[in-house]
Design a protein around this motif. Structure first.
Motif, mmCIF file in Angstrom:
data_model
loop_
_atom_site.group_PDB
_atom_site.id
_atom_site.type_symbol
_atom_site.label_atom_id
_atom_site.label_comp_id
_atom_site.label_asym_id
_atom_site.label_seq_id
_atom_site.Cartn_x
_atom_site.Cartn_y
_atom_site.Cartn_z
ATOM 1 N N GLU A 230 52.050 12.140 -4.739
ATOM 2 C CA GLU A 230 53.288 12.841 -5.098
ATOM 3 C C GLU A 230 54.096 13.271 -3.742
ATOM 4 O O GLU A 230 55.200 13.116 -3.586
ATOM 5 C CB GLU A 230 53.252 13.906 -6.075
ATOM 6 C CG GLU A 230 54.545 14.484 -6.515
ATOM 7 C CD GLU A 230 54.714 15.573 -7.429
ATOM 8 O OE1 GLU A 230 53.309 16.041 -7.853
ATOM 9 O OE2 GLU A 230 55.497 15.816 -7.948
ATOM 10 N N TYR A 231 53.464 13.895 -3.093
ATOM 11 C CA TYR A 231 53.945 14.551 -2.020
ATOM 12 C C TYR A 231 54.458 13.572 -0.998
ATOM 13 O O TYR A 231 55.518 13.699 -0.426
ATOM 14 C CB TYR A 231 52.828 15.358 -1.078
ATOM 15 C CG TYR A 231 53.168 15.895 0.279
ATOM 16 C CD1 TYR A 231 53.768 17.201 0.105
ATOM 17 C CD2 TYR A 231 53.239 15.156 1.216
ATOM 18 C CE1 TYR A 231 54.185 17.836 1.331
ATOM 19 C CE2 TYR A 231 53.586 15.766 2.572
ATOM 20 C CZ TYR A 231 54.232 17.268 2.535
ATOM 21 O OH TYR A 231 54.663 17.554 3.790
ATOM 22 N N GLN A 232 53.616 12.462 -0.778
ATOM 23 C CA GLN A 232 54.046 11.429 0.132
ATOM 24 C C GLN A 232 55.161 10.627 -0.298
ATOM 25 O O GLN A 232 56.066 10.258 0.662
ATOM 26 C CB GLN A 232 52.771 10.489 0.491
ATOM 27 C CG GLN A 232 51.733 11.221 1.067
ATOM 28 C CD GLN A 232 50.623 10.335 1.689
ATOM 29 O OE1 GLN A 232 50.679 9.387 2.344
ATOM 30 N NE2 GLN A 232 49.106 10.780 1.369
ATOM 31 N N LEU A 233 55.281 10.471 -1.448
ATOM 32 C CA LEU A 233 56.399 9.889 -1.934
ATOM 33 C C LEU A 233 57.778 10.700 -1.842
ATOM 34 O O LEU A 233 59.005 10.484 -1.629
ATOM 35 C CB LEU A 233 56.344 9.348 -3.412
ATOM 36 C CG LEU A 233 55.497 8.116 -3.645
ATOM 37 C CD1 LEU A 233 55.278 7.494 -5.117
ATOM 38 C CD2 LEU A 233 56.510 6.714 -3.277
ATOM 39 N N ALA A 234 57.748 11.854 -2.416
ATOM 40 C CA ALA A 234 58.849 13.021 -2.434
ATOM 41 C C ALA A 234 59.209 13.178 -1.017
ATOM 42 O O ALA A 234 60.468 13.459 -1.071
ATOM 43 C CB ALA A 234 58.049 14.302 -2.918
ATOM 44 N N GLU A 235 58.386 13.100 -0.169
ATOM 45 C CA GLU A 235 58.843 13.255 1.091
ATOM 46 C C GLU A 235 60.033 12.317 1.597
ATOM 47 O O GLU A 235 61.021 12.752 2.137
ATOM 48 C CB GLU A 235 57.835 13.038 2.217
ATOM 49 C CG GLU A 235 58.102 13.489 3.530
ATOM 50 C CD GLU A 235 56.767 13.572 4.238
ATOM 51 O OE1 GLU A 235 55.935 12.685 4.372
ATOM 52 O OE2 GLU A 235 56.652 14.488 5.310
ATOM 53 N N VAL A 236 59.978 11.142 1.230
ATOM 54 C CA VAL A 236 60.858 10.128 1.360
ATOM 55 C C VAL A 236 62.297 10.480 0.897
ATOM 56 O O VAL A 236 63.524 10.489 1.472
ATOM 57 C CB VAL A 236 60.788 8.574 0.838
ATOM 58 C CG1 VAL A 236 61.629 7.656 1.286
ATOM 59 C CG2 VAL A 236 59.241 8.345 1.438
ATOM 60 N N PHE A 237 62.110 11.055 -0.567
ATOM 61 C CA PHE A 237 63.169 11.403 -1.090
ATOM 62 C C PHE A 237 64.025 12.683 -0.655
ATOM 63 O O PHE A 237 65.254 12.861 -0.266
ATOM 64 C CB PHE A 237 63.060 11.678 -2.462
ATOM 65 C CG PHE A 237 62.979 10.707 -3.369
ATOM 66 C CD1 PHE A 237 64.001 10.024 -3.686
ATOM 67 C CD2 PHE A 237 61.679 10.294 -4.060
ATOM 68 C CE1 PHE A 237 63.742 8.848 -4.689
ATOM 69 C CE2 PHE A 237 61.680 9.167 -4.693
ATOM 70 C CZ PHE A 237 62.486 8.461 -4.996
ATOM 71 N N LYS A 238 63.204 13.538 0.154
ATOM 72 C CA LYS A 238 63.571 14.674 0.614
ATOM 73 C C LYS A 238 64.198 14.299 2.162
ATOM 74 O O LYS A 238 65.123 14.682 2.286
ATOM 75 C CB LYS A 238 62.179 15.686 0.956
ATOM 76 C CG LYS A 238 62.769 17.038 1.351
ATOM 77 C CD LYS A 238 61.640 17.868 1.485
ATOM 78 C CE LYS A 238 61.845 19.166 2.177
ATOM 79 N NZ LYS A 238 60.751 19.818 2.518
ATOM 80 N N LEU A 239 63.777 13.495 2.696
ATOM 81 C CA LEU A 239 64.265 13.132 4.054
ATOM 82 C C LEU A 239 65.574 12.444 3.785
ATOM 83 O O LEU A 239 66.518 12.715 4.718
ATOM 84 C CB LEU A 239 63.111 12.221 4.910
ATOM 85 C CG LEU A 239 61.866 12.738 5.644
ATOM 86 C CD1 LEU A 239 61.094 11.637 5.949
ATOM 87 C CD2 LEU A 239 62.485 13.510 6.636
ATOM 88 N N HIS A 240 65.812 11.516 2.972
ATOM 89 C CA HIS A 240 67.005 10.726 3.007
ATOM 90 C C HIS A 240 67.857 10.965 1.905
ATOM 91 O O HIS A 240 69.104 10.337 2.130
ATOM 92 C CB HIS A 240 66.378 9.021 3.193
ATOM 93 C CG HIS A 240 65.639 8.942 4.082
ATOM 94 N ND1 HIS A 240 65.967 8.976 5.553
ATOM 95 C CD2 HIS A 240 64.119 8.422 4.039
ATOM 96 C CE1 HIS A 240 65.060 8.350 6.287
ATOM 97 N NE2 HIS A 240 63.939 8.165 5.445
ATOM 98 N N ARG A 241 67.551 11.786 1.023
ATOM 99 C CA ARG A 241 68.487 11.942 -0.106
ATOM 100 C C ARG A 241 68.690 13.345 -0.265
ATOM 101 O O ARG A 241 69.253 13.993 -0.909
ATOM 102 C CB ARG A 241 67.911 11.453 -1.608
ATOM 103 C CG ARG A 241 67.606 9.771 -1.432
ATOM 104 C CD ARG A 241 69.020 9.187 -1.586
ATOM 105 N NE ARG A 241 68.735 7.776 -1.832
ATOM 106 C CZ ARG A 241 68.987 7.048 -0.452
ATOM 107 N NH1 ARG A 241 69.253 7.703 0.625
ATOM 108 N NH2 ARG A 241 68.918 5.900 -0.670
#
Ligand SMILES: Nc1ncnc2c1ncn2[C@@H]1O[C@H](COP(=O)(O)OP(=O)(O)OP(=O)(O)O)[C@@H](O)[C@H]1O
Ligand code: SF4
Ligand SMILES: [Mg+2]
Lengths: 336, 326
Positions: free
Chosen positions: B117-128
């Motif tokens: 979850e953390y590793q996927l959430a990071e992508v959303f956090k970074l770019h969205r």
């Protein structure tokens, strides 16, 4: 597996160690060549005092009973009475404990915080001047004897420059109201900044001397661990996700790189405790280390036993904390 | 939005005359030497060649992920910008967002100390700019899309609790999270079992179709190329040797190296019992051979081949680098 289950498992594993340590410490008094009572009493020996001491130490009872008595008292914190001062050993220890705790905690803090910062910077700026100076510092640091370093620091900062005090915990005539016995904390409680400053100045050289070896080692381990981790595939993945380099280093890499570093920090704690004895001697720091050295020199065996057992106990406790932190960092341990 | 602005057929990504050289203590390694490739929306370009011929380095150059000791020249044009000229702060906004990459080693490509979850959430956090609970349902959907059963529970897992195939699915989910224009897949199935390989390729094609992604598929397996690619670039020792449509490559390979590669795949129709290997090995690029880079291993070698390097040239609408076609 949840962290607390791991904790309980870990605690259970500690019991045998604790018993082993207690047996060794107990036997200490029986390993004195010759008659312990004679040696402890020295010239003061009279028949009456002999009997009294034998009685007090329980030496006239069978060994296993002696051990049981000693152990059951020791876990309650009762290590008997100091021969030299006639005070309960535990009180002697407790009155000096804060000084040692303050010294070791501050030294550990310096070693860990700066060790990690320096180590990470060296890895991040690999093969630059920053890196080379860190390598140089850590090579120097691990090989310096504490005794010599302490003397040199005193010579330079206290004697030549006169910036920092030579010894003790506070300037003469200052009395901080005791709450915790940790002067830095108590000075803050008292709201007295100048006392805090004074305590800090007294602490600076001993803490730095004590920290240096561990600091140097932590720098080295952090650097090499970071370099290993930074070449891992998952670091490339993090970069490919668009994570900024600082975050790659301080989140993705550091948490992994900390796993071996934490082990080293745990091991360094043992070194710090040993080092504290030397440091306390050099800087006349009124802690447990000095208590032990004095007790050995006057053959005050109950105090020696008490301090050694206490330190061993503290060491075991710290190891548990380190292991817990380890498990927190590395899910693969938790889920084993 | 931006998609509409692109003319149909105009390439999404254009790599022009890319050259990458590594300077190490002892030597210089010319890993990529003048590579031109282009990628279109919704299409797949296969980049194929043996180990060490510069495929990964090409991909990493596009991503801006090469180490500091690499000197890079040429251009990588994406949406009218040369990615090689971008500042670090700008390229990180593109990575994982408009251009994503997945790697060969699913076992080691996920961070072992953070959960899925953390590793996927990071992508959303970074770019969205979204975080925490906002993205939880998106993560669940995403994991479901890539075929991970029980996503609500699985996302709490750490990488070591997942199989290789599952981890590669997570990698794909991570790469596709922001619906990138381009996905670069560097041997995404090489480390997996054959059955899992097929499933993963299927999944990638499916996602590509949905999002109209341009896919750069790097592999040394022509079987994979046959399954997914429209165009193929055959790479050898830092050079593109042949560049054409997938049909032509399989039915009428021009370059002796391409023919060599084709002979290494088993074909039932030809009743071959033993596969032919290309004799010899890829030259080490610290010591680039003179002339045609393939001449030491080529069975059709001509006299000039060991002296003059053939240019990449046009032969009846196809592109090949070989003196046989001059
Ligand atoms: N970071 C690096 N430093 C120095 N040389 C490198 C580096 N990365 C790659 N190379 C060299 O560049 C050449 C091309 O490597 P590359 O990884 O692109 O090969 P590849 O085609 O992807 O092969 P494989 O199928 O094994 O992945 C090799 O000779 C390799 O040794
Ligand atoms: S140029 Fe010569 S050596 Fe190279 S592939 Fe063609 S025939 Fe072979
Ligand atoms: Mg590769």
């Amino acid at each position: 597996m949840a962290l607390y289950k791991y904790f309980i498992k870990r605690l259970a594993l500690t019991l045998p160690t604790l018993i082993g340590v207690s047996i060794i410490v107990f036997l200490l008094i029986h390993m004195i060549p010759g008659d312990p009572v004679d040696i402890m009493l020295g010239d003061r020996v009279t028949d009456a005092s002999r009997l009294a001491l034998e009685e007090r130490l329980g030496l006239n009872q069978p060994l296993h009973i002696q051990y049981w008595n000693w152990f059951s008292n020791a876990v309650k914190g009762d290590f008997g009475i100091s021969i030299r001062s006639n005070q309960p050993v535990i009180e002697e220890i407790m009155s000096r404990l804060p000084a040692t705790v303050e010294l070791t905690v501050v030294a550990l803090f310096i070693a860990v915080v700066f060790g990690i910062i320096f180590g990470v910077s060296a890895a991040r700026y690999r093969n630059t001047t920053i890196d080379y100076s860190m390598i140089g510092f850590s090579l120097l640091g691990v090989s310096i004897p504490i005794f010599w370093l302490g003397m040199m620091l005193i010579f330079f900062f206290s004697v030549i420059l006169g910036w920092l005090p030579v010894s003790g915990r506070l300037a003469m005539g200052i009395a901080i109201p005791q709450v915790t016995g940790l002067y830095l904390v108590d000075a803050l409680f008292a709201g007295n900044i100048s006392y805090f400053w004074d305590a800090l100045k007294h602490l600076a050289l001993p803490a730095f001397s004590l920290a240096t070896v561990s600091l140097a080692l932590i720098v080295r381990v952090t650097r090499s661990s970071m370099l290993d981790v930074l070449s891992e595939d998952y670091i490339r993945t993090a970069r490919a996700k668009g994570v900024r380099e600082n975050k790659v280093v301080f989140t993705h890499a550091l948490k992994n790189a900390m796993i071996p570093v934490v082990t080293v920090i745990g091991l360094q704690l043992a070194k710090l405790m040993g080092g504290a004895i030397l440091t306390e001697t050099v800087f006349s720091w009124p802690g447990i280390g000095r208590l032990l050295v004095t007790a050995i020199s006057v053959r005050d065996y109950p105090v020696v036993q008490g301090v050694v057992f206490f330190v061993a106990f503290a060491f075991i406790a710290i190891n548990i904390v380190v292991d817990l932190f380890y498990a927190y960092l590395d899910p693969r341990i938790r889920y084993e | 939005m931006e998609r509409g602005l692109l003319l149909p057929g105009s390439p999404l990504l254009e790599v022009n005359n890319l050259r990458v050289e590594f300077t190490t203590d002892r030597s210089k390694i010319l890993a990529v030497d003048g590579v031109d490739i282009s990628l279109e929306r919704g299409k797949t370009l296969g980049l194929v060649g043996e180990s060490g011929c510069g495929k990964s380095v090409t991909a990493l150059a596009v991503m801006g992920l090469l180490p500091r000791h690499a000197s890079i020249s040429g251009e990588v044009i994406f949406k009218d910008r040369n990615l090689l000229k971008l500042r670090r702060g700008e390229i990180v906004k593109i990575r994982g967002n408009q251009i994503s990459m997945i790697f060969q080693e699913p076992m080691t490509s996920l961070n072992p100390v953070f959960n899925i979850e953390y590793q996927l959430a990071e992508v959303f956090k970074l770019h969205r700019g979204k975080s925490g609970k906002e993205v939880r349902s998106e993560i669940v959907d995403l994991l479901r899309t890539v075929g991970i059963p029980n996503p609500e529970r699985r996302m709490k897992d750490y990488p070591h609790q997942l199989s290789g195939g599952m981890r590669q699915r997570v990698m794909i989910a991570m790469a596709m999270a922001c619906e990138p224009d381009i996905l670069i897949a560097d041997e995404p199935t090489t480390a997996l079992d054959v059955t899992i390989q097929a499933q993963i390729l299927e999944l990638m094609k499916e996602l590509q179709r949905i999002h109209d992604t341009g896919l750069l598929m790097i592999t040394h397996d022509l079987g994979v190329i046959a399954q997914v690619a429209e165009n193929v670039a055959v790479m050898y020792a830092g050079h593109i040797m042949e560049y054409s449509g997938v049909r032509d490559i399989f039915s009428d390979p021009l370059h002796p190296y391409t023919r060599g590669l084709l002979n290494t795949i088993p074909r039932i129709s030809k009743k071959r019992t033993r596969l032919e290997e290309i004799k010899g090995t890829v030259p080490h690029m610290s010591n680039v051979p003179p002339g045609c880079r393939f001449h030491e291993r080529c069975s059709e070698r001509l006299a000039r081949c060991s002296e003059e390097t053939p240019p990449l040239s046009n032969v009846n609408g196809r592109t090949v680098r070989c003196w046989l076609y001059k």
